[in-house]
Design a protein around this motif. Structure first.
Motif, PDB file in Angstrom:
ATOM      1  N   SER A 182      -9.330   7.838  13.614  1.00 31.37           N
ATOM      2  CA  SER A 182      -9.545   8.306  12.249  1.00 31.37           C
ATOM      3  C   SER A 182     -10.697   7.543  11.618  1.00 31.37           C
ATOM      4  O   SER A 182     -11.014   6.428  12.018  1.00 31.37           O
ATOM      5  CB  SER A 182      -8.264   8.107  11.436  1.00 31.37           C
ATOM      6  OG  SER A 182      -7.992   6.726  11.353  1.00 31.37           O
ATOM      7  N   GLU A 183     -11.315   8.089  10.595  1.00 33.26           N
ATOM      8  CA  GLU A 183     -12.411   7.423   9.888  1.00 33.26           C
ATOM      9  C   GLU A 183     -11.843   6.542   8.796  1.00 33.26           C
ATOM     10  O   GLU A 183     -10.638   6.514   8.570  1.00 33.26           O
ATOM     11  CB  GLU A 183     -13.331   8.471   9.287  1.00 33.26           C
ATOM     12  CG  GLU A 183     -14.330   9.005  10.297  1.00 33.26           C
ATOM     13  CD  GLU A 183     -15.375   9.853   9.626  1.00 33.26           C
ATOM     14  OE1 GLU A 183     -15.949   9.353   8.628  1.00 33.26           O
ATOM     15  OE2 GLU A 183     -15.609  10.981  10.080  1.00 33.26           O
ATOM     16  N   GLY A 184     -12.741   5.830   8.075  1.00 34.90           N
ATOM     17  CA  GLY A 184     -12.292   4.993   6.966  1.00 34.90           C
ATOM     18  C   GLY A 184     -12.084   3.556   7.413  1.00 34.90           C
ATOM     19  O   GLY A 184     -12.511   3.177   8.500  1.00 34.90           O
ATOM     20  N   TYR A 185     -11.472   2.700   6.572  1.00 39.38           N
ATOM     21  CA  TYR A 185     -11.272   1.287   6.914  1.00 39.38           C
ATOM     22  C   TYR A 185      -9.817   0.906   6.725  1.00 39.38           C
ATOM     23  O   TYR A 185      -9.091   1.559   5.971  1.00 39.38           O
ATOM     24  CB  TYR A 185     -12.158   0.397   6.041  1.00 39.38           C
ATOM     25  CG  TYR A 185     -11.747   0.351   4.611  1.00 39.38           C
ATOM     26  CD1 TYR A 185     -10.994  -0.725   4.142  1.00 39.38           C
ATOM     27  CD2 TYR A 185     -12.108   1.362   3.729  1.00 39.38           C
ATOM     28  CE1 TYR A 185     -10.601  -0.765   2.831  1.00 39.38           C
ATOM     29  CE2 TYR A 185     -11.725   1.317   2.412  1.00 39.38           C
ATOM     30  CZ  TYR A 185     -10.967   0.255   1.954  1.00 39.38           C
ATOM     31  OH  TYR A 185     -10.586   0.198   0.647  1.00 39.38           O
ATOM     32  N   THR A 186      -9.473  -0.172   7.401  1.00 41.48           N
ATOM     33  CA  THR A 186      -8.126  -0.682   7.182  1.00 41.48           C
ATOM     34  C   THR A 186      -8.222  -1.871   6.242  1.00 41.48           C
ATOM     35  O   THR A 186      -9.116  -2.700   6.399  1.00 41.48           O
ATOM     36  CB  THR A 186      -7.497  -1.152   8.507  1.00 41.48           C
ATOM     37  OG1 THR A 186      -8.531  -1.708   9.306  1.00 41.48           O
ATOM     38  CG2 THR A 186      -6.810  -0.024   9.229  1.00 41.48           C
ATOM     39  N   PRO A 187      -7.373  -1.988   5.262  1.00 39.34           N
ATOM     40  CA  PRO A 187      -7.455  -3.106   4.323  1.00 39.34           C
ATOM     41  C   PRO A 187      -7.174  -4.433   5.020  1.00 39.34           C
ATOM     42  O   PRO A 187      -6.496  -4.470   6.052  1.00 39.34           O
ATOM     43  CB  PRO A 187      -6.394  -2.785   3.272  1.00 39.34           C
ATOM     44  CG  PRO A 187      -5.492  -1.799   3.899  1.00 39.34           C
ATOM     45  CD  PRO A 187      -6.259  -1.081   4.975  1.00 39.34           C
TER      46      PRO A 187
END
Ligand code: HEC
Length: 229
Positions: free
Chosen positions: A38-43
């Motif tokens: 998946s795209e995006g970031y993990t906190p």
């Protein structure tokens, strides 16, 4: 096992012959076991965030306690870089300066600068650099000695019975070295005590007085020095 069953259990066999249904079946296994990219970031993990924040907090407290006067008053802040500044003495005020021991400061200057030519023991180098140990220039007239350091010395000079003909650079204010009068007084006090048989110390005031009383910009000759008291 029949041919059909073998094909079903191992999809690498006769792939070309696999039916849509079989392909679906294989993919459904993969879909179940592997997460979809998946795209995006993990906190950032919470514990790491907490750790970094508390480190910043602890370091700030540490700095406030051990800043050694660095942030006390703009003009005085630079004192922290002064070798005579002793933060242990400051007690809140950043401008307490330790008394300088001319012998300690002078020895440091001597070993760092003068010793390259005159040697640590003051013996000089035969035929090239005259000795300071046993030299009348060191133990004798204060005025001549100060002038040698402030303005330099060139041409023939007799030291302890031997004639040298070299070139001693000027160290005083306005020269390439541009030393303050205090540093000159320290090193002269040191060589007089160490190599001059305990001749009297040279004060900063005397160096300032002689330097300001002369507009000379060239090196001295021994002859000119001998005309001085
Ligand atoms: C680059 C080498 C060099 C350095 C560095 C140097 N000197 Fe000299 N010094 C000489 C030379 C060469 C002479 C002799 C000059 C001449 O022949 O006219 C001399 C002469 C002297 C003399 C008078 C003669 C004697 O031997 O008593 C004194 C005193 C002296 N230097 C002190 C110092 C002090 C103190 C320092 C350090 C601040 C120093 N010198 C740094 C090269 C040097």
């Amino acid at each position: 096992m029949s041919d059909e069953e073998i094909k079903k259990s191992d999809p690498t066999i006769e792939q070309g012959a696999a039916s849509d249904e079989q392909i679906q079946e294989v993919h459904s296994v993969l879909l179940r076991e592997k997460r979809e990219p998946s795209e995006g970031y993990t906190p950032m993990p919470l514990f790491l965030l907490g750790f970094v924040s508390s480190m910043i907090f602890i370091v700030s407290i540490y700095f406030i306690h051990y800043r050694g006067g660095l942030t006390e008053g703009i003009g005085e802040a630079a004192m922290i870089y002064d070798e005579r500044f002793d933060p242990k003495l400051h007690g809140g005020a950043a401008n307490v300066v330790k008394e300088v021991d001319p012998m300690v400061a002078g020895k440091k200057v001597y070993t760092q600068v003068c010793a390259t030519c005159h040697q640590v023991t003051g013996s000089g180098v035969p035929g090239v650099y005259p000795p300071l140990a046993g030299s009348d220039w060191v133990s004798g007239s204060e005025e001549r000695l100060i002038n040698i350091l402030v303005h330099g010395l060139a041409g023939p000079v007799e030291v302890a019975g031997t004639t040298y003909n070299g070139n001693m650079p000027a160290f005083g204010k306005g020269s390439a070295y541009n030393w303050g009068d205090d540093r000159i007084s320290y090193v002269l006090t040191y060589i007089r005590a160490e190599f001059g048989g305990g001749a009297a110390p040279v004060t900063v005031e005397r160096v300032t007085e002689l330097r300001e009383g002369s507009s000379r910009t060239t090196q001295f000759s021994a002859e000119e020095l001998l005309a001085l008291p």
